[in-house]
Design a protein around this motif. Structure first.
Motif, short mmCIF file in Angstrom:
data_model
loop_
_atom_site.label_atom_id
_atom_site.label_comp_id
_atom_site.label_asym_id
_atom_site.label_seq_id
_atom_site.Cartn_x
_atom_site.Cartn_y
_atom_site.Cartn_z
N ARG A 70 0.82 -1.21 0.00
CA ARG A 70 0.00 0.00 0.00
C ARG A 70 0.86 1.26 0.00
NH1 ARG A 70 -5.18 -1.63 1.28
NH2 ARG A 70 -5.34 -3.61 2.41
N ALA A 71 2.15 1.13 0.29
CA ALA A 71 3.03 2.30 0.38
C ALA A 71 3.24 2.91 -1.00
CB ALA A 71 4.36 1.91 1.01
N GLY A 72 3.60 4.20 -1.00
CA GLY A 72 3.78 4.88 -2.27
C GLY A 72 5.05 4.48 -3.00
N SER A 73 6.11 4.16 -2.27
CA SER A 73 7.38 3.76 -2.89
C SER A 73 7.97 2.61 -2.10
CB SER A 73 8.36 4.94 -2.92
OG SER A 73 8.72 5.32 -1.59
N LEU A 74 8.97 1.97 -2.71
CA LEU A 74 9.59 0.81 -2.08
C LEU A 74 10.38 1.22 -0.84
CD1 LEU A 74 9.52 -2.17 -2.79
CD2 LEU A 74 11.74 -1.92 -3.90
#
Length: 250
Positions: A70-74
């Motif tokens: 769900r996070a925007g980036s790794l």
């Protein structure tokens, strides 16, 4: 009166108990007994420590499946993972490998380079989870023979007593034979929990390895596609709105 005296009289001690058998067996019996005790303690220590370690990884996997993608980036997702987490180690190694790929002078496909790096990271975690299982396998396979060694010594002592007495009386052979049987039982009592613990932990390790492998495949697809490919994530459950309070009458 006689019944009262009979009940109050001390019961005769058992001359064929464990400690008596060890005292009769001497140094060899005590050595076998202590080795088996050390094996048993090591077995239960490894069992409980590995259960705790495995449960941590299982809980980390549940958290990853619920929130990681769900996070925007790794990097943002990696920062939310627990420190020294098995999954965080895989993600950090994947990010590092992606950053180092551009520094290679010999042209290597990004897919092969990232796959190799993630495979090494996954193998290191599986190797750590498998630590101690070799001891359980060794205990399970050797402790019956150690107990059998004590059995042979007990039978040998019984035969010596028979030869010295000239006849096979119960009093002469009961102690050594009892010692032999106790050693056999101790060997089996140590071997059975070790074998059960080995099989149980091995099965849990296999399940964890499957989950790690699935996560590694998803992470590899995410890295080589620059985030375009990632597992489908179900929508977060919506929080039910509280009903409005009824207006109070003046």
């Amino acid at each position: 009166m006689l019944m009262y005296l009979a009940a109050a009289a001390p019961k005769p001690e058992n001359p064929y108990g464990l400690m008596e058998a060890l005292e009769q067996g001497g140094t060899i019996a005590w050595t076998v007994f202590l080795i088996l005790c050390a094996m048993s303690v090591g077995t239960f220590y490894i069992l409980f420590t590995k259960l705790i370690e495995q449960q941590k990884v299982i809980n980390q996997g549940k958290k990853v499946r619920a929130t990681f993608w769900r996070a925007g980036s790794l990097k943002e997702a990696s920062a939310k993972l627990e420190k020294n987490s098995a999954y965080k180690q895989i993600v950090d190694d994947g990010i590092k490998a992606q950053e180092e790929h551009s520094k290679l002078k010999d042209p290597v496909e990004a897919h092969d380079w990232l796959h190799g790096s993630l495979a090494r990271s996954e193998a290191a975690i599986n190797s750590s989870l498998g630590g101690g299982l070799a001891f359980l396998a060794t205990v399970g396979s050797t402790s019956p023979f150690i107990g059998l060694f004590g059995t042979v010594i007990g039978i040998y002592r019984a035969l010596i007593k028979i030869g010295a007495a000239g006849q096979a009386s119960i009093d002469a052979v009961a102690g050594p034979v009892g010692e032999a049987l106790i050693m056999t039982a101790l060997g089996l009592a140590v071997a059975v929990p070790a074998v059960l613990a080995y099989n149980f932990l091995q099965r849990r390790n296999k399940s964890i390895a499957e989950q790690l492998n699935g996560f590694t495949v998803d992470l590899l697809a995410y890295l080589v596609s620059d985030g375009a490919v990632k597992p489908s994530v179900s929508a977060a459950p919506a929080v039910a709105a509280k009903p409005a309070a009824a207006p109070t009458k003046a």
